[in-house]
Motif scaffolding. Structure first.
Motif, mmCIF file in Angstrom:
data_model
loop_
_atom_site.group_PDB
_atom_site.id
_atom_site.type_symbol
_atom_site.label_atom_id
_atom_site.label_comp_id
_atom_site.label_asym_id
_atom_site.label_seq_id
_atom_site.Cartn_x
_atom_site.Cartn_y
_atom_site.Cartn_z
ATOM 1 N N LEU A 119 -2.939 -5.661 -10.439
ATOM 2 C CA LEU A 119 -3.795 -5.269 -9.322
ATOM 3 C C LEU A 119 -2.985 -4.879 -8.089
ATOM 4 O O LEU A 119 -3.312 -3.897 -7.414
ATOM 5 N N SER A 120 -1.934 -5.615 -7.800
ATOM 6 C CA SER A 120 -1.093 -5.287 -6.644
ATOM 7 C C SER A 120 -0.408 -3.936 -6.825
ATOM 8 O O SER A 120 -0.313 -3.143 -5.883
ATOM 9 N N THR A 121 0.044 -3.670 -8.027
ATOM 10 C CA THR A 121 0.676 -2.381 -8.311
ATOM 11 C C THR A 121 -0.321 -1.242 -8.139
ATOM 12 O O THR A 121 0.005 -0.201 -7.554
ATOM 13 N N LEU A 122 -1.536 -1.438 -8.622
ATOM 14 C CA LEU A 122 -2.561 -0.405 -8.460
ATOM 15 C C LEU A 122 -2.876 -0.160 -6.981
ATOM 16 O O LEU A 122 -3.050 0.990 -6.566
ATOM 17 N N VAL A 123 -2.924 -1.220 -6.198
ATOM 18 C CA VAL A 123 -3.191 -1.063 -4.768
ATOM 19 C C VAL A 123 -2.047 -0.302 -4.110
ATOM 20 O O VAL A 123 -2.273 0.606 -3.298
ATOM 21 N N PHE A 179 -9.125 -11.660 -5.751
ATOM 22 C CA PHE A 179 -9.734 -11.527 -7.067
ATOM 23 C C PHE A 179 -8.912 -12.277 -8.116
ATOM 24 O O PHE A 179 -9.463 -12.940 -8.993
ATOM 25 N N THR A 180 -7.594 -12.204 -8.017
ATOM 26 C CA THR A 180 -6.728 -12.913 -8.956
ATOM 27 C C THR A 180 -6.928 -14.426 -8.849
ATOM 28 O O THR A 180 -7.026 -15.120 -9.864
ATOM 29 N N ILE A 181 -7.007 -14.930 -7.651
ATOM 30 C CA ILE A 181 -7.210 -16.370 -7.452
ATOM 31 C C ILE A 181 -8.573 -16.795 -7.966
ATOM 32 O O ILE A 181 -8.706 -17.829 -8.643
ATOM 33 N N ILE A 182 -9.610 -15.999 -7.658
ATOM 34 C CA ILE A 182 -10.952 -16.316 -8.143
ATOM 35 C C ILE A 182 -10.983 -16.319 -9.666
ATOM 36 O O ILE A 182 -11.572 -17.210 -10.288
#
Length: 127
Positions: A30-34, A50-53
């Motif tokens: 997700l961080s890479t996509l952002v 979102f990752t933590i959730i």
């Protein structure tokens, strides 16, 4: 942190490792996509959130499965309140956001009043 303790007490270290690795991979993805598509701090925070959730609720479902005590209604309630709160605080002023936080806290506490009473009784008994 509490979920990690359950994993360890139940001798589920391999499941804990798997959950952590999946969470790290999801966070990196997700961080890479952002970074590739937007470079926005807001979206980076949302990706990490979102990752933590995902980590919290996937572990909660795993541990609940061991105890056979699924709580899908509670998860839907929590996610609804959380989603509304995120959207509202992103669009409202700071003072309105604090007021909304206070109202959400009261509403959630009211929905959990039986558990709150139990904890209050526990705290009263420890004095």
């Amino acid at each position: 942190v509490v979920i990690n303790t359950f994993y360890k007490v139940l001798r589920q270290e391999k499941a804990l490792l798997k959950a952590n690795v999946i969470c790290v991979v999801l966070g990196l993805l997700l961080s890479t996509l952002v970074v590739i598509f937007d470079m926005s701090v807001d979206f980076m925070a949302l990706a990490l959130l979102f990752t933590i959730i995902f980590r919290v609720y996937s572990s909660d479902f795993y541990i609940s499965g061991i105890f056979e005590s699924y709580r899908f209604g509670k998860v839907i309630l929590e996610m609804s309140i959380f989603g509304l709160f995120i959207i509202a605080t992103h669009t409202l002023s700071l003072s309105q956001s604090f007021l909304l936080l206070f109202l959400f806290t009261i509403a959630y506490t009211y929905t959990q009043k039986a558990k709150v009473r139990v904890w209050l009784n526990i705290f009263k008994g420890t004095k």
